[in-house]
Scaffold this motif. Structure first.
Motif, mmCIF file in Angstrom:
data_model
loop_
_atom_site.group_PDB
_atom_site.id
_atom_site.type_symbol
_atom_site.label_atom_id
_atom_site.label_comp_id
_atom_site.label_asym_id
_atom_site.label_seq_id
_atom_site.Cartn_x
_atom_site.Cartn_y
_atom_site.Cartn_z
ATOM 1 N N ASP A 185 0.781 -1.247 0.093
ATOM 2 C CA ASP A 185 0.137 0.028 -0.046
ATOM 3 C C ASP A 185 1.003 1.141 -0.020
ATOM 4 N N ASP A 186 1.937 1.107 0.051
ATOM 5 C CA ASP A 186 3.113 2.223 0.131
ATOM 6 C C ASP A 186 2.999 3.025 -1.050
ATOM 7 N N GLN A 187 2.262 4.197 -1.547
ATOM 8 C CA GLN A 187 2.573 4.601 -2.804
ATOM 9 C C GLN A 187 3.754 5.447 -3.044
ATOM 10 N N THR A 188 4.573 5.297 -2.086
ATOM 11 C CA THR A 188 5.762 6.050 -2.466
ATOM 12 C C THR A 188 6.926 5.017 -3.001
ATOM 13 N N MET A 189 6.424 3.646 -3.071
ATOM 14 C CA MET A 189 7.501 2.568 -3.368
ATOM 15 C C MET A 189 6.896 2.071 -4.736
ATOM 16 N N ASP A 190 7.876 2.017 -5.692
ATOM 17 C CA ASP A 190 7.451 1.121 -7.034
ATOM 18 C C ASP A 190 7.146 -0.400 -6.961
ATOM 19 N N ALA A 191 6.716 -0.936 -7.990
ATOM 20 C CA ALA A 191 6.235 -2.296 -7.838
ATOM 21 C C ALA A 191 7.410 -3.012 -7.676
ATOM 22 N N ALA A 192 8.602 -3.141 -8.139
ATOM 23 C CA ALA A 192 10.166 -3.761 -8.102
ATOM 24 C C ALA A 192 10.356 -3.619 -6.602
ATOM 25 N N GLN A 193 10.600 -2.381 -6.125
ATOM 26 C CA GLN A 193 10.767 -2.146 -4.689
ATOM 27 C C GLN A 193 9.910 -2.922 -3.765
ATOM 28 N N ASP A 248 1.940 -13.923 -0.787
ATOM 29 C CA ASP A 248 1.499 -13.994 -2.086
ATOM 30 C C ASP A 248 0.126 -13.315 -2.299
ATOM 31 N N GLY A 249 -0.744 -13.458 -1.452
ATOM 32 C CA GLY A 249 -1.974 -12.276 -1.637
ATOM 33 C C GLY A 249 -1.704 -11.106 -1.483
ATOM 34 N N MET A 250 -0.966 -10.602 -0.683
ATOM 35 C CA MET A 250 -0.251 -9.202 -0.808
ATOM 36 C C MET A 250 0.181 -8.873 -2.372
ATOM 37 N N GLU A 251 1.214 -9.876 -2.836
ATOM 38 C CA GLU A 251 1.651 -9.444 -3.973
ATOM 39 C C GLU A 251 0.758 -9.493 -5.236
ATOM 40 N N MET A 252 -0.587 -10.068 -4.902
ATOM 41 C CA MET A 252 -1.483 -10.068 -5.938
ATOM 42 C C MET A 252 -1.780 -8.660 -6.371
ATOM 43 N N ASP A 253 -1.898 -7.705 -5.247
ATOM 44 C CA ASP A 253 -2.188 -6.325 -5.583
ATOM 45 C C ASP A 253 -1.288 -5.660 -6.400
ATOM 46 N N LEU A 254 -0.022 -6.191 -6.506
ATOM 47 C CA LEU A 254 0.936 -5.585 -7.474
ATOM 48 C C LEU A 254 0.618 -6.186 -8.813
ATOM 49 N N ASP A 255 -0.060 -7.316 -9.052
ATOM 50 C CA ASP A 255 -0.210 -7.904 -10.275
ATOM 51 C C ASP A 255 -1.543 -7.601 -10.885
ATOM 52 N N LYS A 256 -2.582 -7.550 -10.300
ATOM 53 C CA LYS A 256 -3.841 -7.267 -10.487
ATOM 54 C C LYS A 256 -4.536 -6.414 -9.629
ATOM 55 N N VAL A 257 -5.428 -5.509 -10.554
ATOM 56 C CA VAL A 257 -6.120 -4.398 -9.968
ATOM 57 C C VAL A 257 -7.501 -4.652 -10.560
ATOM 58 N N ARG A 258 -7.899 -5.676 -11.080
ATOM 59 C CA ARG A 258 -9.168 -5.956 -11.621
ATOM 60 C C ARG A 258 -9.561 -7.378 -11.371
ATOM 61 N N TYR A 259 -10.716 -7.690 -11.254
ATOM 62 C CA TYR A 259 -11.179 -9.087 -10.875
ATOM 63 C C TYR A 259 -12.353 -9.737 -11.816
ATOM 64 N N ILE A 275 -16.358 -3.518 0.323
ATOM 65 C CA ILE A 275 -17.675 -2.765 0.166
ATOM 66 C C ILE A 275 -17.111 -1.446 0.958
ATOM 67 N N ARG A 276 -16.718 -1.428 1.951
ATOM 68 C CA ARG A 276 -16.523 -0.062 2.566
ATOM 69 C C ARG A 276 -15.318 0.549 1.842
ATOM 70 N N ASP A 277 -14.512 0.110 1.266
ATOM 71 C CA ASP A 277 -13.396 0.874 0.616
ATOM 72 C C ASP A 277 -13.300 1.073 -0.910
ATOM 73 N N VAL A 278 -14.497 0.930 -1.478
ATOM 74 C CA VAL A 278 -14.693 1.116 -2.920
ATOM 75 C C VAL A 278 -14.117 2.339 -3.237
ATOM 76 N N GLY A 279 -14.524 3.571 -2.560
ATOM 77 C CA GLY A 279 -14.072 4.855 -2.976
ATOM 78 C C GLY A 279 -12.489 4.981 -2.580
ATOM 79 N N GLU A 280 -11.906 4.479 -1.635
ATOM 80 C CA GLU A 280 -10.560 4.524 -1.440
ATOM 81 C C GLU A 280 -9.660 3.645 -2.708
ATOM 82 N N ASP A 281 -10.001 2.771 -2.732
ATOM 83 C CA ASP A 281 -9.479 1.742 -3.515
ATOM 84 C C ASP A 281 -9.390 2.206 -5.171
ATOM 85 N N ILE A 282 -10.440 2.926 -5.534
ATOM 86 C CA ILE A 282 -10.593 3.391 -6.998
ATOM 87 C C ILE A 282 -9.424 4.561 -7.026
ATOM 88 N N LYS A 283 -9.494 5.197 -5.897
ATOM 89 C CA LYS A 283 -8.533 6.355 -6.113
ATOM 90 C C LYS A 283 -6.925 5.990 -6.400
#
Length: 278
Positions: A48-56, A103-114, A163-171
């Protein structure tokens, strides 16, 4: 700083509903679940650290995989693994489940749509159900079916978060609502990005909420009677999360522009009520 102190601070700083229930546990189980929760927060924060790129982020997650291997070999180095290590054997904590969480956390780096709910469930298993199974072991179980309860409850928790985080996630470019269901209800990604509260959006979110509420009921039905008392912390969490979901539903899902939450007093009351009811 001592390992347990580090984990305590990490868990307390999150302000999570989960942390509220930990205080009702005996000391050894409280230390174990706090260490597990601190681990989950640590690896989640990397992604979730937006200052870090995917490789880091991948590099850091790989570092945690190595740290888990070192812990399994009896050589924990990080304060979190030092805190968690004494509990591995005591509570039968499978390191493969810890690796699955990474592995699940890393999925957020690989996939942003389901594409579908089945697709989303695979992600939820890694980031939530695996955590639930480990937590259930820490709380204490005698019947293997309690693992099934914990797995399903973890899915219900994660859907509530989604459900709670729809708006935050889309950002940050993430949409966890299944694409085929967005299409079915006539909601576009642009609707989410522009925070359009349409009747179609309300219907979509009501569908999501009903599914999550059904999963809570299915989980409760799976919990064997002989393990109900030991699993009270999970039931306390469920009481808080289910009430949060009901509040979001009652407000007609203002989740595109509002972060709905319960007050600390409300969380404590719900946790205590769930505790004494069991």
């Amino acid at each position: 700083m001592l390992p347990d102190e580090y984990c305590q601070q990490k868990a307390a700083a999150s302000g999570s509903s989960f942390y509220v229930s930990f205080r009702f546990l005996p000391a050894d189980r409280r230390k174990a679940i706090t260490a597990l929760y601190a681990f989950c927060r640590e690896v989640d924060d990397i992604v979730d650290d937006q200052t870090m790129d995917a490789a880091q982020a991948r590099f850091k997650l790989d570092g945690w995989r190595k740290e888990i291997a070192e812990m399994e070999a009896g050589r924990p180095d990080h304060l979190i693994t030092q805190a968690l290590f004494p509990h591995l054997e005591a509570f039968n904590l499978d390191v493969n489940l810890l690796l699955a969480i990474i592995d699940g956390m890393e999925m957020d780096l690989d996939k942003v749509r389901y594409e579908s709910f089945d697709d989303l469930k695979k992600y939820c298993w890694h980031v939530a159900s695996a955590v639930g199974i480990l937590a259930a072991r820490i709380f204490g179980l005698t019947n293997p079916q309690t693992g099934e309860y914990a797995e399903k409850l973890g899915l219900a928790f994660q859907l509530t978060n989604i459900i709670r985080d729809v708006g935050e996630d889309i950002k940050i470019g993430r949409i966890y609502l299944p694409a085929d269901e967005l299409k079915e209800f006539g909601v576009t990604e642009d609707d989410l990005e522009k925070a359009r509260y349409t009747p179609e959006f309300s219907e979509l979110m009501d569908f999501q909420a009903k599914r999550a509420l059904s999963l809570y009921d299915e989980a409760f039905a799976l919990l064997p009677e002989e393990d109900r008392q030991s699993q009270r912390p999970g039931l306390m969490m469920a009481s808080i999360y289910r009430e949060l979901l009901l509040q979001i539903k009652k407000k007609d899902f203002p989740v595109l522009t509002e972060h709905v939450s319960l007050t600390k007093t409300k969380k404590l009351w719900l946790a205590w009520k769930a505790y004494v009811d069991e």
